[in-house]
Design a protein around this motif. Structure first.
Motif, short mmCIF file in Angstrom:
data_model
loop_
_atom_site.label_atom_id
_atom_site.label_comp_id
_atom_site.label_asym_id
_atom_site.label_seq_id
_atom_site.Cartn_x
_atom_site.Cartn_y
_atom_site.Cartn_z
N CYS A 25 12.52 160.48 -52.47
CA CYS A 25 13.62 160.08 -51.60
C CYS A 25 13.58 158.57 -51.38
CB CYS A 25 13.54 160.82 -50.27
SG CYS A 25 14.96 160.53 -49.20
N TYR A 26 14.74 157.93 -51.48
CA TYR A 26 14.85 156.48 -51.32
C TYR A 26 15.94 156.19 -50.28
CZ TYR A 26 12.58 157.03 -55.82
OH TYR A 26 11.72 157.43 -56.82
N HIS A 27 15.56 155.48 -49.21
CA HIS A 27 16.58 155.21 -48.18
C HIS A 27 16.35 153.91 -47.42
CE1 HIS A 27 14.16 156.19 -44.56
NE2 HIS A 27 13.50 156.94 -45.41
N THR A 28 15.13 153.40 -47.35
CA THR A 28 14.93 152.15 -46.62
C THR A 28 15.54 151.00 -47.44
OG1 THR A 28 12.82 151.58 -47.67
CG2 THR A 28 12.74 153.06 -45.75
N PRO A 29 15.81 149.86 -46.80
CA PRO A 29 16.34 148.73 -47.56
C PRO A 29 15.47 148.34 -48.75
CG PRO A 29 16.56 148.32 -45.21
CD PRO A 29 15.75 149.58 -45.35
N GLU A 30 14.16 148.39 -48.55
CA GLU A 30 13.24 148.03 -49.64
C GLU A 30 13.30 149.05 -50.76
OE1 GLU A 30 12.24 146.19 -45.90
OE2 GLU A 30 12.38 148.33 -46.42
N GLU A 31 13.33 150.34 -50.40
CA GLU A 31 13.41 151.39 -51.42
C GLU A 31 14.72 151.33 -52.18
OE1 GLU A 31 10.65 154.75 -49.12
OE2 GLU A 31 12.84 154.76 -48.90
N ARG A 32 15.82 151.11 -51.45
CA ARG A 32 17.12 151.02 -52.12
C ARG A 32 17.17 149.83 -53.08
NH1 ARG A 32 19.13 151.38 -46.94
NH2 ARG A 32 20.13 149.33 -47.20
N ALA A 33 16.65 148.70 -52.64
CA ALA A 33 16.66 147.51 -53.49
C ALA A 33 15.85 147.76 -54.77
CB ALA A 33 16.11 146.31 -52.73
N TRP A 34 14.69 148.40 -54.59
CA TRP A 34 13.83 148.67 -55.75
C TRP A 34 14.46 149.69 -56.69
CZ3 TRP A 34 11.00 153.18 -57.13
CH2 TRP A 34 10.09 152.99 -58.18
#
Length: 274
Positions: free
Chosen positions: A207-216
């Motif tokens: 699961c990807y949802h934080t700004p850092e995860e989304r950017a990556w």
């Protein structure tokens, strides 16, 4: 081009930088959690399709008195796997080349055979499962985890993202793969002769949802669309033009900037006691 399976599957992504960026993120914790409680310190493990070896090296720490072998079809990527193991100081590890359809090992050679994100990319997953069982000792475990791309979910709702997923599924199937492998693992196991009563089925997610995860994640996929084997394969098979791919990449960049952006990938998992 027909979307029926060709005689030999082609790895949809290849091992370019954008692909390895995601592969090297993988660990035993985020990609083999369903297997970890069953490991003993003295076990021998075969990690099939080990890629750059990050999961392999992690698994080695769970069997300090045993040994793990990372197997890859492509020899080139194994140099990265060996370098990663050396950097981590892992000693109980080795790497080899081989084909999952005809594993280069005798019967009952390992306590555990494990394959992560492999069966979705090959032409004959049933034969692969037969081979995994063959080289696993009685009482040992066959462990398989594969994504189900059709079950990918995201927010905000996006017709452009749905078009990306449709394109991905077409390309993967055109290459001879099964991008919905996660939901089919238990059925393939039954076809391979596994006793259904001894197949434990589970599911796991990324699961990807934080700004850092989304950017990556979004940046990774934008680059993967344009820079991996996905691009030339899409164009060659008539599934997309270069302009189409540019639009898909921009879709990923736009999703990554969404304050409410969220995405999850579902994985099917099976664990079989031989």
């Amino acid at each position: 081009m027909s979307e029926t399976q060709p005689a030999a599957a082609v790895y949809t992504h290849g091992h370019g930088e954008a692909v390895l960026r995601s592969h090297t993120w993988r660990t035993a914790a985020n990609s083999a959690a369903f297997l970890l409680p069953h490991l003993r310190p003295d076990m021998t493990i075969l990690d099939i399709g080990c890629g750059p070896g990050t999961i392999t090296a992690d698994l080695a720490s769970y069997v300090p008195d045993g040994r793990i072998t990372g197997l890859e079809y492509s020899a080139d990527i194994l140099e990265k796997a060996r370098a990663h193991a050396a950097e981590k100081g892992v000693q109980n590890i080795d790497f080899a080349t081989g084909d999952i359809h005809a594993l280069p090992y005798p019967d009952a050679a390992f306590d555990v055979t494990y394959a992560h994100q492999v069966l979705q990319h090959i032409t004959d997953p049933v034969q692969a499962l037969r081979e995994m069982r063959r080289v696993t000792r009685p009482g040992g475990l066959v462990a398989v985890r594969d994504v189900d791309m059709s079950a990918t979910a995201w927010w905000p709702a996006s017709a452009a993202m749905a078009q990306w997923l449709e394109l991905y599924l077409r390309v993967a199937r055109g290459n001879g793969g099964s991008p919905d492998a996660g939901r089919r693992l238990h059925a393939w196991a039954r076809e391979a002769g596994y006793d259904p009563a001894r197949v434990a089925c589970t599911a796991g997610t990324w699961c990807y949802h934080t700004p850092e995860e989304r950017a990556w994640w979004g940046g990774l996929w934008a680059d993967r669309i344009l820079q991996s084997n996905f691009a030339p394969t899409s164009i060659k098979n008539g599934f997309a033009t270069q302009e189409d791919l540019e639009r898909v990449a921009e879709t990923w960049r736009s999703w990554a900037k969404e304050e409410d952006g969220w995405m999850t990938l579902m994985h099917g998992e099976i664990l079989y006691r031989v």
